[in-house]
Design an enzyme around this catalytic site. Structure first.
Site, PDB file in Angstrom:
ATOM      1  N   LYS A  22       0.835  -1.206   0.000  1.00 17.72           N
ATOM      2  CA  LYS A  22       0.000   0.000   0.000  1.00 17.72           C
ATOM      3  C   LYS A  22       0.870   1.256   0.000  1.00 17.72           C
ATOM      4  O   LYS A  22       0.629   2.188  -0.761  1.00 17.72           O
ATOM      5  CB  LYS A  22      -0.902   0.016   1.253  1.00 17.72           C
ATOM      6  CG  LYS A  22      -1.591   1.351   1.469  1.00 17.72           C
ATOM      7  CD  LYS A  22      -2.422   1.382   2.736  1.00 17.72           C
ATOM      8  CE  LYS A  22      -1.671   1.636   4.002  1.00 17.72           C
ATOM      9  NZ  LYS A  22      -1.467   3.043   4.395  1.00 17.72           N
ATOM     10  N   ASN A  23       1.885   1.277   0.871  1.00 19.89           N
ATOM     11  CA  ASN A  23       2.644   2.518   1.056  1.00 19.89           C
ATOM     12  C   ASN A  23       3.641   2.802  -0.062  1.00 19.89           C
ATOM     13  O   ASN A  23       4.290   3.849  -0.055  1.00 19.89           O
ATOM     14  CB  ASN A  23       3.320   2.527   2.431  1.00 19.89           C
ATOM     15  CG  ASN A  23       2.286   2.747   3.528  1.00 19.89           C
ATOM     16  OD1 ASN A  23       1.123   3.055   3.246  1.00 19.89           O
ATOM     17  ND2 ASN A  23       2.709   2.581   4.775  1.00 19.89           N
ATOM     18  N   CYS A 126      -5.132  13.338  12.982  1.00 19.18           N
ATOM     19  CA  CYS A 126      -5.068  11.941  12.584  1.00 19.18           C
ATOM     20  C   CYS A 126      -4.913  11.106  13.837  1.00 19.18           C
ATOM     21  O   CYS A 126      -4.292  11.549  14.798  1.00 19.18           O
ATOM     22  CB  CYS A 126      -3.889  11.777  11.646  1.00 19.18           C
ATOM     23  SG  CYS A 126      -2.949  10.308  11.801  1.00 19.18           S
ATOM     24  N   ARG A 131       1.267  14.627  13.364  1.00 19.20           N
ATOM     25  CA  ARG A 131       1.785  14.535  11.993  1.00 19.20           C
ATOM     26  C   ARG A 131       1.683  15.821  11.185  1.00 19.20           C
ATOM     27  O   ARG A 131       0.852  15.957  10.269  1.00 19.20           O
ATOM     28  CB  ARG A 131       1.076  13.403  11.246  1.00 19.20           C
ATOM     29  CG  ARG A 131       1.376  12.041  11.848  1.00 19.20           C
ATOM     30  CD  ARG A 131       1.500  10.987  10.798  1.00 19.20           C
ATOM     31  NE  ARG A 131       0.245  10.372  10.435  1.00 19.20           N
ATOM     32  CZ  ARG A 131       0.122   9.467   9.468  1.00 19.20           C
ATOM     33  NH1 ARG A 131       1.150   9.105   8.761  1.00 19.20           N
ATOM     34  NH2 ARG A 131      -1.041   8.935   9.212  1.00 19.20           N
ATOM     35  N   ASP A 316       4.741   0.560  12.001  1.00 23.88           N
ATOM     36  CA  ASP A 316       3.525  -0.042  11.453  1.00 23.88           C
ATOM     37  C   ASP A 316       3.345  -1.506  11.877  1.00 23.88           C
ATOM     38  O   ASP A 316       2.328  -2.118  11.540  1.00 23.88           O
ATOM     39  CB  ASP A 316       3.524   0.057   9.916  1.00 23.88           C
ATOM     40  CG  ASP A 316       3.318   1.483   9.445  1.00 23.88           C
ATOM     41  OD1 ASP A 316       2.963   2.339  10.263  1.00 23.88           O
ATOM     42  OD2 ASP A 316       3.533   1.746   8.238  1.00 23.88           O
ATOM     43  N   ARG A 408      -8.720  -0.352   4.529  1.00 27.77           N
ATOM     44  CA  ARG A 408      -7.808   0.639   3.949  1.00 27.77           C
ATOM     45  C   ARG A 408      -6.474  -0.004   3.595  1.00 27.77           C
ATOM     46  O   ARG A 408      -5.780   0.490   2.697  1.00 27.77           O
ATOM     47  CB  ARG A 408      -7.553   1.779   4.942  1.00 27.77           C
ATOM     48  CG  ARG A 408      -8.793   2.564   5.254  1.00 27.77           C
ATOM     49  CD  ARG A 408      -8.462   3.741   6.104  1.00 27.77           C
ATOM     50  NE  ARG A 408      -7.519   4.610   5.395  1.00 27.77           N
ATOM     51  CZ  ARG A 408      -7.063   5.751   5.873  1.00 27.77           C
ATOM     52  NH1 ARG A 408      -7.464   6.175   7.047  1.00 27.77           N
ATOM     53  NH2 ARG A 408      -6.220   6.480   5.178  1.00 27.77           N
TER      54      ARG A 408
HETATM   55  C1  EPZ Z   1       4.391   7.010   6.396  1.00 24.14           C
HETATM   56  O1  EPZ Z   1       3.644   8.083   6.946  1.00 24.14           O
HETATM   57  C2  EPZ Z   1       3.448   5.838   6.257  1.00 24.14           C
HETATM   58  N1  EPZ Z   1       2.347   6.196   5.371  1.00 24.14           N
HETATM   59  C3  EPZ Z   1       2.919   5.447   7.629  1.00 24.14           C
HETATM   60  O2  EPZ Z   1       2.109   4.293   7.473  1.00 24.14           O
HETATM   61  C4  EPZ Z   1       4.104   5.097   8.525  1.00 24.14           C
HETATM   62  O3  EPZ Z   1       3.640   4.806   9.824  1.00 24.14           O
HETATM   63  C5  EPZ Z   1       5.091   6.263   8.580  1.00 24.14           C
HETATM   64  O4  EPZ Z   1       5.480   6.634   7.232  1.00 24.14           O
HETATM   65  C6  EPZ Z   1       6.363   5.938   9.351  1.00 24.14           C
HETATM   66  O5  EPZ Z   1       7.000   4.832   8.801  1.00 24.14           O
HETATM   67  C7  EPZ Z   1       2.470   5.994   4.066  1.00 24.14           C
HETATM   68  O6  EPZ Z   1       3.507   5.604   3.543  1.00 24.14           O
HETATM   69  C8  EPZ Z   1       1.267   6.278   3.224  1.00 24.14           C
HETATM   70  P1  EPZ Z   1       6.518  10.277   8.441  1.00 24.14           P
HETATM   71  P2  EPZ Z   1       4.245   9.560   6.950  1.00 24.14           P
HETATM   72  O7  EPZ Z   1       6.487  11.562   7.712  1.00 24.14           O
HETATM   73  O8  EPZ Z   1       5.102   9.705   5.760  1.00 24.14           O
HETATM   74  C9  EPZ Z   1       6.952  13.652  11.821  1.00 24.14           C
HETATM   75  C10 EPZ Z   1       0.171   2.988   7.792  1.00 24.14           C
HETATM   76  O9  EPZ Z   1      -0.386   2.467   8.786  1.00 24.14           O
HETATM   77  N2  EPZ Z   1       6.754  14.649  10.759  1.00 24.14           N
HETATM   78  O10 EPZ Z   1       7.655   9.347   8.147  1.00 24.14           O
HETATM   79  O11 EPZ Z   1       3.118  10.493   7.118  1.00 24.14           O
HETATM   80  C11 EPZ Z   1       5.685  12.838  12.080  1.00 24.14           C
HETATM   81  O12 EPZ Z   1       4.791  13.498  12.937  1.00 24.14           O
HETATM   82  C12 EPZ Z   1       0.711   4.386   7.845  1.00 24.14           C
HETATM   83  O13 EPZ Z   1       0.273   2.435   6.698  1.00 24.14           O
HETATM   84  C13 EPZ Z   1       6.904  16.003  11.055  1.00 24.14           C
HETATM   85  O14 EPZ Z   1       7.175  16.360  12.194  1.00 24.14           O
HETATM   86  O15 EPZ Z   1       5.129   9.525   8.246  1.00 24.14           O
HETATM   87  C14 EPZ Z   1       6.264  11.577  12.681  1.00 24.14           C
HETATM   88  O16 EPZ Z   1       6.538  11.777  14.038  1.00 24.14           O
HETATM   89  C15 EPZ Z   1       0.370   5.117   9.090  1.00 24.14           C
HETATM   90  N3  EPZ Z   1       6.742  16.905  10.048  1.00 24.14           N
HETATM   91  C16 EPZ Z   1       7.597  11.407  11.937  1.00 24.14           C
HETATM   92  O17 EPZ Z   1       7.902  12.696  11.394  1.00 24.14           O
HETATM   93  C17 EPZ Z   1       6.444  16.540   8.772  1.00 24.14           C
HETATM   94  O18 EPZ Z   1       6.321  17.406   7.909  1.00 24.14           O
HETATM   95  C18 EPZ Z   1       7.612  10.378  10.810  1.00 24.14           C
HETATM   96  O19 EPZ Z   1       6.469  10.578   9.991  1.00 24.14           O
HETATM   97  C19 EPZ Z   1       6.307  15.163   8.474  1.00 24.14           C
HETATM   98  C20 EPZ Z   1       6.470  14.234   9.483  1.00 24.14           C
END
Ligand code: EPZ
Length: 429
Positions: A22-23, A126, A131, A316, A408
């Site tokens: 998916k991701n 969320c 996030r 995840d 999802r």
């Molecule tokens: C991706 O989300 C995945 N989603 C998530 O999978 C996964 O849990 C996550 O990466 C971590 O591996 C998809 O690929 C569609 P991040 P993403 O940006 O990209 C902080 C699932 O269940 N952050 O790597 O949104 C954030 O708050 C989902 O399939 C900022 O502070 O996650 C977090 O603490 C859920 N500012 C950390 O970084 C930003 O602008 C990592 O989040 C962006 C992120």
């Protein structure tokens, strides 16, 4: 609303085909916005998030067709999507669509890179944490975009196009790395992305972009270099197997005992999780067909795990591991470092008899002899599947409510598990 009914206690044995990730699928579909030629994606999973993203992309003007079944296609094969963004007719991604799926915010990079402007709703809250999107915006600014926020929308503009730049993330972010990579692919000149995410899904997207004519080096390491090109072309790409689905079923087998072949799974995509499973007492075999997982008779040993960006233990799979450890012979500790609020499954697992205490980002799980079935409520995608795993081992009936979360991200979950001997069914309405 559909529910899932499980009668626990059966061992799992047989084979489970692993779907496309998916991701990786979501950003790959978004990458279709970067070219006026057709992007063909194979091994696309049948998931609610994929359908929703089709609606979002269609709103920008992307024509999407789904190839029908062909003679000799193995049952349960992934879908083939053809995406053609010949003309982008709308650069706005509205609130009512973006708020349903966070990853749809990622259209911002390709839109501004190709069209010089994008107006994308902020994704909002969320269930698993705040996030924010600040890293995405920093990346776009580093490539010369001007960013304004108005009425809940991010307005990104780059008259004359993006230009190459140096992007350094303070914290590893999968989504912001996708944004940086896709935007830099069409920016004028060279870009460098430092502290980039190294997740396999980033590598998969980079591989697809390279097939489209992008010049990218270092995907899969913390420094990615991109030489921007003027335009990208048609390509045909097969989505890599879903490592989170793989790890989830591996944990289900470790939970119930039994022996299952996870067909098409790749061990290199989730080595840290497989190591933890072996430490807990499961047996893991890499074969040409996929990953075979078994546990026979042995008690589960407790583990200490901290979630980390790839190649560390994935956030995840945190909820699923917690379900598994609820029946270990001793006390386990799981520290969640990626999201600040990803423990909502704890209260629900407790309803099944799990003994878990929380202290900030640390969960202590005291293994219990038996879990007992109960009605439980899914709160997010991975949390809901942890309840399924617990339900498979619980005595009596577990009813999982709010199954739309599962739809999802898990393709044909009940079918895949019931074929291996689980008593699990969907109850409509
Ligand atoms: C991706 O989300 C995945 N989603 C998530 O999978 C996964 O849990 C996550 O990466 C971590 O591996 C998809 O690929 C569609 P991040 P993403 O940006 O990209 C902080 C699932 O269940 N952050 O790597 O949104 C954030 O708050 C989902 O399939 C900022 O502070 O996650 C977090 O603490 C859920 N500012 C950390 O970084 C930003 O602008 C990592 O989040 C962006 C992120």
């Amino acid at each position: 609303m559909d529910r899932i009914r499980i009668r626990g206690g059966n061992r799992l044995s047989g084979a489970i085909p692993i779907s496309g990730a998916k991701n990786a699928t979501l950003p790959l579909m978004i990458a279709s916005l970067l070219t006026d030629e057709t992007l063909v994606l194979q091994n696309v999973p049948r998931l609610a998030d994929v359908v929703l993203l089709q609606h979002i992309l269609a709103n920008h003007g992307v024509d999407i067709t789904l190839a029908g079944k062909r003679p000799g296609d193995p049952e349960g094969n992934g879908q083939t999507l053809r995406l053609s963004a010949r003309r982008i007719v709308d650069t706005t991604a509205p609130y009512h669509l973006v708020s349903k799926m966070r990853a749809s915010f990622w259209v911002i990079g390709p839109l501004v890179a190709r069209m010089g402007e994008a107006r994308v709703s902020m994704p909002g809250g969320c269930a698993i944490g705040t996030r924010p999107v600040d890293f995405h915006l920093d990346a776009l600014r580093a490539l010369g975009a001007t960013i304004d926020i108005e009425e809940g929308y991010v307005l990104a503009s780059a008259n004359g196009g993006l230009r190459g730049g140096r992007i350094r993330f303070d914290k590893v972010s999968v989504g912001a790395t996708h944004t940086a990579l896709m935007s830099a692919a069409l920016a004028r000149g060279e870009s460098e992305i430092e502290n980039a995410a190294r997740e396999p899904e980033i590598v998969d997207v980079a591989d697809c972009l390279k097939k489209m004519g992008a010049i990218i080096e270092g995907a899969g390491t913390s420094t990615i270099r991109v030489q921007g090109v003027e335009r990208l072309n048609a390509a045909n790409h097969t989505v890599l197997p879903d490592r989170i689905e793989t790890g989830t079923y591996a944990m289900a087998v470790a939970m119930t005992g039994g022996d299952v072949m996870l067909q098409g799974a790749r061990a290199d995509l989730l080595q840290s999780a497989l190591d933890v499973l072996q430490e807990a007492g499961a047996e893991v075999f890499e074969t040409n067909e996929g990953i075979r997982i078994s546990r026979n008779g042995t008690k589960l040993a407790p583990v200490r795990v901290t979630t980390e960006p790839f190649p560390g233990f994935p956030t995840d799979l945190q909820a699923q591991l917690m379900a598994l450890m609820s029946r270990a012979d001793g006390t386990s500790q799981i520290t969640e470092t990626i999201f600040e609020n990803r423990f909502m499954h704890v209260q629900e697992l407790a309803r099944l008899g799990a003994r878990i205490s929380l202290d900030g980002e640390v969960a202590k799980i005291e293994g219990v002899e038996r879990l007992k079935g109960a009605p439980v409520m899914a709160t997010d995608l991975r949390a809901s599947v942890s309840l399924v795993i617990a339900g498979l081992a619980a005595e009596g009936e577990t009813m999982v409510h709010r199954v739309y979360h599962l739809d999802r991200g898990f393709e044909r979950l009940e079918e895949k598990l019931s074929r291996c001997g689980a008593e699990i069914e969907r109850v409509a309405g």
